[in-house]
Design a protein around this motif. Structure first.
Motif, PDB file in Angstrom:
ATOM      1  N   GLN A   7       5.555  -2.515  -4.413  1.00 27.95           N
ATOM      2  CA  GLN A   7       5.257  -2.627  -5.842  1.00 27.95           C
ATOM      3  C   GLN A   7       5.169  -1.211  -6.368  1.00 27.95           C
ATOM      4  O   GLN A   7       5.392  -0.258  -5.627  1.00 27.95           O
ATOM      5  N   GLY A   8       4.795  -1.058  -7.621  1.00 29.80           N
ATOM      6  CA  GLY A   8       4.739   0.270  -8.222  1.00 29.80           C
ATOM      7  C   GLY A   8       3.925   1.277  -7.447  1.00 29.80           C
ATOM      8  O   GLY A   8       4.355   2.397  -7.239  1.00 29.80           O
ATOM      9  N   ASN A   9       2.743   0.875  -6.982  1.00 36.23           N
ATOM     10  CA  ASN A   9       1.879   1.825  -6.285  1.00 36.23           C
ATOM     11  C   ASN A   9       1.587   1.415  -4.839  1.00 36.23           C
ATOM     12  O   ASN A   9       0.802   2.054  -4.172  1.00 36.23           O
ATOM     13  N   ARG A  10       2.196   0.356  -4.361  1.00 34.98           N
ATOM     14  CA  ARG A  10       1.903  -0.166  -3.019  1.00 34.98           C
ATOM     15  C   ARG A  10       3.056   0.117  -2.064  1.00 34.98           C
ATOM     16  O   ARG A  10       4.195  -0.234  -2.322  1.00 34.98           O
ATOM     17  N   PHE A  11       2.678   0.741  -0.941  1.00 29.17           N
ATOM     18  CA  PHE A  11       3.638   1.050   0.113  1.00 29.17           C
ATOM     19  C   PHE A  11       3.176   0.358   1.390  1.00 29.17           C
ATOM     20  O   PHE A  11       1.990   0.384   1.719  1.00 29.17           O
ATOM     21  N   VAL A  12       4.119  -0.267   2.119  1.00 28.28           N
ATOM     22  CA  VAL A  12       3.778  -1.083   3.283  1.00 28.28           C
ATOM     23  C   VAL A  12       4.720  -0.748   4.435  1.00 28.28           C
ATOM     24  O   VAL A  12       5.895  -0.461   4.226  1.00 28.28           O
ATOM     25  N   ARG A  13       4.153  -0.813   5.643  1.00 31.10           N
ATOM     26  CA  ARG A  13       4.976  -0.765   6.850  1.00 31.10           C
ATOM     27  C   ARG A  13       4.304  -1.653   7.883  1.00 31.10           C
ATOM     28  O   ARG A  13       3.113  -1.943   7.815  1.00 31.10           O
ATOM     29  N   VAL A  14       5.070  -2.093   8.852  1.00 26.99           N
ATOM     30  CA  VAL A  14       4.558  -2.915   9.943  1.00 26.99           C
ATOM     31  C   VAL A  14       4.567  -2.050  11.190  1.00 26.99           C
ATOM     32  O   VAL A  14       5.585  -1.435  11.525  1.00 26.99           O
ATOM     33  N   ASP A  15       3.403  -2.010  11.900  1.00 26.74           N
ATOM     34  CA  ASP A  15       3.332  -1.183  13.104  1.00 26.74           C
ATOM     35  C   ASP A  15       3.892  -1.933  14.308  1.00 26.74           C
ATOM     36  O   ASP A  15       4.334  -3.084  14.194  1.00 26.74           O
ATOM     37  N   ALA A  16       3.865  -1.294  15.478  1.00 28.18           N
ATOM     38  CA  ALA A  16       4.446  -1.859  16.699  1.00 28.18           C
ATOM     39  C   ALA A  16       3.771  -3.161  17.129  1.00 28.18           C
ATOM     40  O   ALA A  16       4.374  -3.977  17.818  1.00 28.18           O
ATOM     41  N   ASP A  17       2.516  -3.370  16.698  1.00 32.65           N
ATOM     42  CA  ASP A  17       1.786  -4.594  17.056  1.00 32.65           C
ATOM     43  C   ASP A  17       1.926  -5.682  15.997  1.00 32.65           C
ATOM     44  O   ASP A  17       1.265  -6.714  16.073  1.00 32.65           O
ATOM     45  N   GLY A  18       2.765  -5.443  14.986  1.00 36.90           N
ATOM     46  CA  GLY A  18       2.992  -6.445  13.950  1.00 36.90           C
ATOM     47  C   GLY A  18       1.979  -6.435  12.823  1.00 36.90           C
ATOM     48  O   GLY A  18       1.999  -7.310  11.959  1.00 36.90           O
ATOM     49  N   ARG A  19       1.082  -5.436  12.814  1.00 32.28           N
ATOM     50  CA  ARG A  19       0.090  -5.348  11.740  1.00 32.28           C
ATOM     51  C   ARG A  19       0.709  -4.711  10.509  1.00 32.28           C
ATOM     52  O   ARG A  19       1.455  -3.732  10.610  1.00 32.28           O
ATOM     53  N   GLU A  20       0.390  -5.263   9.368  1.00 29.96           N
ATOM     54  CA  GLU A  20       0.874  -4.709   8.107  1.00 29.96           C
ATOM     55  C   GLU A  20      -0.071  -3.601   7.658  1.00 29.96           C
ATOM     56  O   GLU A  20      -1.270  -3.827   7.498  1.00 29.96           O
ATOM     57  N   LEU A  21       0.450  -2.400   7.488  1.00 26.75           N
ATOM     58  CA  LEU A  21      -0.324  -1.254   7.037  1.00 26.75           C
ATOM     59  C   LEU A  21       0.022  -1.006   5.573  1.00 26.75           C
ATOM     60  O   LEU A  21       1.196  -0.904   5.214  1.00 26.75           O
TER      61      LEU A  21
END
Length: 183
Positions: A7-21
């Motif tokens: 989104q405009g201010n939201r950045f997301v990645r998924v780590d090696a364990d499948g957790r959304e950061l």
């Protein structure tokens, strides 16, 4: 770092364990209220009142040891917002949405300030500190508690919620920490 803009201010990645950061990019509000979707260069961010104070005050370092279920110990130092800065942020949040959970958080922060030996002399100056102190006094000071008790028979959305909120924080802003302000 592998983050994608969701989104405009939201950045997301998924780590090696499948957790959304998730990282939300914020900026300071100079109007005293939350302002969503503010354009800042190539980003659209949320402007948060009190953020300037939170970033300006020295952080509180907390040494932490976590023992995992396999017995492994993890040691780290967390930098937490100063209790005064957290109260400033939470006072603005309360004023913006009047949520009972914010009132409980304010009570807990006032207790933490009391345990830490903080006094009104430690309260942040400047506009955000004065505005937050005003919110705390008008919403949780002795006069606010008296208004709550006097009006306890009037209809409200969640019966008793306001009384419980003021029972938790009754006079706390007057007795403990946030300095009196005149507006």
């Amino acid at each position: 770092m592998g983050y994608g803009q969701m989104q405009g201010n939201r950045f997301v990645r998924v780590d090696a364990d499948g957790r959304e950061l998730v990282v939300d990019v914020l900026t300071t509000s100079y109007t005293g209220r939350m302002e969503s979707n503010q354009e800042r260069g190539q980003l659209v961010v949320d402007a948060i009142p009190g953020l300037h104070t939170a970033l300006r005050e020295p952080a509180t370092a907390v040494e932490l040891t976590a023992v995992l279920t396999d017995g492994t110990e993890l040691h780290t130092t967390l930098l937490l917002p100063d209790v005064a800065a957290a109260l400033v942020l939470k006072a603005y949040a309360y004023r913006g949405r009047y949520a009972g959970s914010d009132a409980v958080d304010i009570h807990r922060l006032l207790e933490a300030a009391n345990v830490a030996g903080r006094t009104a002399a430690d309260w942040p100056g400047r506009t955000e500190g004065r505005d937050a102190a005003h919110v705390l006094h008008t919403s949780f000071g002795a006069a606010a508690s008296e208004r709550c008790t006097a009006g306890s028979r009037r209809a409200r959305p969640a019966p008793g919620a306001e009384d419980r909120r003021h029972a938790l924080t009754s006079g706390a802003a007057d007795r403990r920490y946030a300095p009196a302000v005149s507006m």
